[in-house]
Design a protein around this motif. Structure first.
Motif, PDB file in Angstrom:
ATOM      1  N   SER A  41      14.000  -4.912  54.316  1.00 30.73           N
ATOM      2  CA  SER A  41      13.847  -4.588  55.320  1.00 30.73           C
ATOM      3  C   SER A  41      15.707  -3.832  56.251  1.00 30.73           C
ATOM      4  CB  SER A  41      14.158  -6.033  56.384  1.00 30.73           C
ATOM      5  OG  SER A  41      13.059  -6.073  56.839  1.00 30.73           O
ATOM      6  N   ALA A  42      16.038  -3.065  57.235  1.00 26.69           N
ATOM      7  CA  ALA A  42      17.001  -3.224  57.269  1.00 26.69           C
ATOM      8  C   ALA A  42      18.360  -4.365  57.463  1.00 26.69           C
ATOM      9  CB  ALA A  42      17.749  -2.451  58.707  1.00 26.69           C
ATOM     10  N   THR A  47      18.193  -2.277  62.720  1.00 30.07           N
ATOM     11  CA  THR A  47      17.117  -1.741  64.048  1.00 30.07           C
ATOM     12  C   THR A  47      17.096  -1.194  65.123  1.00 30.07           C
ATOM     13  OG1 THR A  47      15.360  -1.855  61.792  1.00 30.07           O
ATOM     14  CG2 THR A  47      14.032  -0.993  63.896  1.00 30.07           C
ATOM     15  N   GLU A 129      16.423   1.135  56.684  1.00 30.64           N
ATOM     16  CA  GLU A 129      16.356   0.356  55.485  1.00 30.64           C
ATOM     17  C   GLU A 129      16.563   1.032  54.265  1.00 30.64           C
ATOM     18  OE1 GLU A 129      14.718  -0.368  57.889  1.00 30.64           O
ATOM     19  OE2 GLU A 129      13.634  -2.495  58.553  1.00 30.64           O
ATOM     20  N   PHE A 195       8.992  -0.544  56.175  1.00 28.72           N
ATOM     21  CA  PHE A 195       8.839  -0.011  57.624  1.00 28.72           C
ATOM     22  C   PHE A 195       8.277   0.774  57.319  1.00 28.72           C
ATOM     23  CE2 PHE A 195      11.720   0.587  61.508  1.00 28.72           C
ATOM     24  CZ  PHE A 195      10.456   0.351  62.922  1.00 28.72           C
ATOM     25  N   ARG A 209       7.479  -2.568  64.306  1.00 24.30           N
ATOM     26  CA  ARG A 209       8.351  -3.641  64.390  1.00 24.30           C
ATOM     27  C   ARG A 209       7.782  -4.948  63.774  1.00 24.30           C
ATOM     28  NH1 ARG A 209      13.081  -2.799  66.984  1.00 24.30           N
ATOM     29  NH2 ARG A 209      13.776  -4.871  65.480  1.00 24.30           N
ATOM     30  N   GLY A 210       8.860  -5.335  62.834  1.00 26.66           N
ATOM     31  CA  GLY A 210       8.345  -6.314  61.341  1.00 26.66           C
ATOM     32  C   GLY A 210       7.773  -6.014  61.097  1.00 26.66           C
ATOM     33  N   GLY A 211       7.183  -4.543  60.469  1.00 26.67           N
ATOM     34  CA  GLY A 211       6.415  -4.187  59.332  1.00 26.67           C
ATOM     35  C   GLY A 211       6.787  -3.621  58.073  1.00 26.67           C
ATOM     36  N   SER A 212       8.147  -4.417  57.518  1.00 25.04           N
ATOM     37  CA  SER A 212       8.568  -5.004  56.491  1.00 25.04           C
ATOM     38  C   SER A 212       7.819  -5.933  55.246  1.00 25.04           C
ATOM     39  CB  SER A 212       9.854  -4.773  56.011  1.00 25.04           C
ATOM     40  OG  SER A 212      11.248  -4.459  56.733  1.00 25.04           O
TER      41      SER A 212
HETATM   42  N1  ASP Z   1      13.351  -3.511  60.514  1.00 22.89           N
HETATM   43  C1  ASP Z   1      12.144  -3.157  61.316  1.00 22.89           C
HETATM   44  C2  ASP Z   1      12.596  -3.632  62.208  1.00 22.89           C
HETATM   45  O1  ASP Z   1      13.512  -4.554  62.165  1.00 22.89           O
HETATM   46  C3  ASP Z   1      11.105  -3.513  59.577  1.00 22.89           C
HETATM   47  C4  ASP Z   1      11.047  -4.568  59.544  1.00 22.89           C
HETATM   48  O2  ASP Z   1      12.821  -5.906  59.541  1.00 22.89           O
HETATM   49  O3  ASP Z   1      10.431  -5.685  59.326  1.00 22.89           O
HETATM   50  O4  ASP Z   1      11.099  -3.797  63.108  1.00 22.89           O
END
Ligand code: ASP
Ligand code: MG
Length: 468
Positions: A41-42, A47, A129, A195, A209-212
């Motif tokens: 992830s970043a 993000t 990322e 992501f 969002r949160g797609g990693s």
């Molecule tokens: N960096 C992206 C986010 O904050 C993906 C991730 O963290 O999974 O949504």
């Protein structure tokens, strides 16, 4: 590659030079035993910072844009200085400058146009990322573990739903194998950006969002990995949110179906779409805490031996209940329902709960508060004629609600679970507004009044003995 281990490190697990060192250490340790690919992830909060910058650009706030870019640069350069040996710093700083210039170019375009085109947003936010992948790959190399940063836009092929794209597995499989297998065969550890992806014709996309987590599972499936380990900052999947329920415990094993339901209904450890790509090949997943790697974490499997009733309870507080009711007997309720659901689907709204009952064909669905405006708009335009001519009553919205979901494969065919859950909630004098349980009996979703949500969660957790 049959012994490949894919590992994903979330934002807090790569949130500083110190955390990157730990993550790289974990990766190198495993790589001494078998081939490893990692997805990152970043850095935490990046993000959000990137998205905020783009919104400022759209609003014409040039000073805000520049201040944010300065923060972005400083955070990554500081991490670079702290993380890497002196002889590697200049090269890495150049890479960082290049990526930040690319971000500035896209944001500058938005500033000029007062617009945020979704595909440009996706290209810009994926830079978070790309920055973390660059730093971690550099560090691994500095430590003697050959590694290479890979931009997932090169290997994850998706549809063109910018901001919430879905993978196309066939071309993703071909591209990721062509790019990553040679690296793995040469003992090089790929550090892949989470992501993001790109359409078949190369337009950048993101997976939501949160797609990693989802990126990691897509790559695990594409590479036929033996296992996927997801590193976060919590001990695993828990029986409830420990901030609401102090007696919540970590679940040692859950099924794919349970984990997906828990994620979908508000447990934050896993992105809800993560498990889907793994089901076909039955690739096992571990959810582990990079801040306490010695703890066992949660193992997620196709099925587990003894099913044990209700296993966990989750909740979502930021939701809204939308109700619709035909006003004319000439109009079929099923027809209105079909049109309403179709409209929400087209607007890319996630319907969390859907319930219908009674002769008058009143029906309701629960959506996230962030998606309420979009939902209302979609319904109003799809049913414009019916609403204008009073065939349908005005759309009702209740925002004073919360969702509680009880999950467990073992509830199936066991009389009494629902009864006990409802009794426990009513003992707390919390009003139940809507209920849904599919015939798989995997989840009981209960919409309650918002001010009773926390009480209800605690009551259900205690009643079902989930803390034991
Ligand atoms: N960096 C992206 C986010 O904050 C993906 C991730 O963290 O999974 O949504
Ligand atoms: Mg994250």
């Amino acid at each position: 590659m049959n012994d490949l281990l894919v590992m994903k490190f979330g934002g807090t697990s790569v949130g500083s030079a110190e955390r990157m060192r730990v993550a790289a250490g974990i990766a190198a340790e495993q790589k001494a035993r078998r081939p490893v690919a990692i997805v990152v992830s970043a850095m935490s909060k990046i993000t959000d910072l990137l998205l905020d910058t783009l919104r400022r650009a759209e609003a014409g706030d040039q000073a805000g844009l520049e201040a944010n870019v300065a923060k972005l640069r400083e955070r990554h350069l500081a991490t670079c200085r702290e993380l890497l040996p002196p002889e590697r710093q200049e090269g890495a700083a150049e890479g960082i400058a290049y990526l930040i210039a690319e971000f500035q170019r896209i944001a500058g375009g938005m500033l000029m146009l007062n617009e945020m085109p979704p595909r440009s947003v996706d290209e810009a936010v994926a830079i978070g990322e790309r920055l973390s992948a660059l730093l971690i790959a550099q560090y691994l190399n500095a430590q003697g573990t050959p590694a290479e940063a890979v931009n997932a836009a090169e290997i994850v092929v998706t549809d063109a739903v910018f901001g919430n794209a879905s993978p196309l597995m066939e071309p993703t499989r071909a591209k990721s194998r062509a790019r990553l297998l040679p690296l793995l065969e040469h003992g090089i550890l790929p550090v892949v950006t989470g992501f993001n992806g790109a359409t078949a014709d190369g337009r950048p996309t993101t997976l939501g969002r949160g797609g990693s987590d989802f990126s990691a599972s897509i790559l695990s499936a594409a590479l036929d990995a033996a296992e996927l380990w997801i590193w976060t900052d919590v001990d695993g999947i828990m029986s409830a949110d420990p901030r609401l329920v102090p007696s919540a415990v970590v679940l040692h094993e859950v099924t794919y179906a349970e984990a997906a339901e828990l994620a979908y209904n508000g447990a934050k450890v896993l992105h809800p779409r993560t498990l889907a790509p793994l089901i076909e090949k039955q690739i096992p997943v571990w959810s582990k805490n990079s801040f306490a790697p010695e703890k066992p974490g949660t193992r997620i499997l196709p099925s587990i031996g003894a099913a044990t009733g209700a296993r966990a309870v989750t909740s979502l507080a930021r939701v809204a209940l939308i109700s619709l009711q035909p006003a004319s007997p000439e109009l079929s309720g099923a027809h209105v329902m079909a049109r309403a659901l179709d409209a929400l689907d087209r607007a890319n709204v996630e319907v969390l709960v859907f319930s219908s009952s009674s002769y008058r064909q009143n029906f309701c669905f629960l959506v996230r508060t962030e998606e309420l405006a979009k939902s209302r708009q979609a319904l109003e335009s799809a049913l414009a004629l019916e609403l204008a001519h009073d065939y349908v009553y005005p759309i009702q919205v209740d925002e004073q609600v919360g969702l509680l979901a009880v999950v467990g494969e073992g509830m199936q065919g066991k009389p009494g679970t629902a009864g006990r859950i409802f009794t426990a909630i009513s003992r707390e004098k919390v009003n139940i507004i809507a209920i849904a349980q599919g015939s798989s009996e995997l989840t009981i979703a209960i919409v309650v009044s918002r001010d009773g949500l926390e009480k209800a969660v605690r009551a259900v957790h205690a009643e079902c003995g989930m803390g034991q």
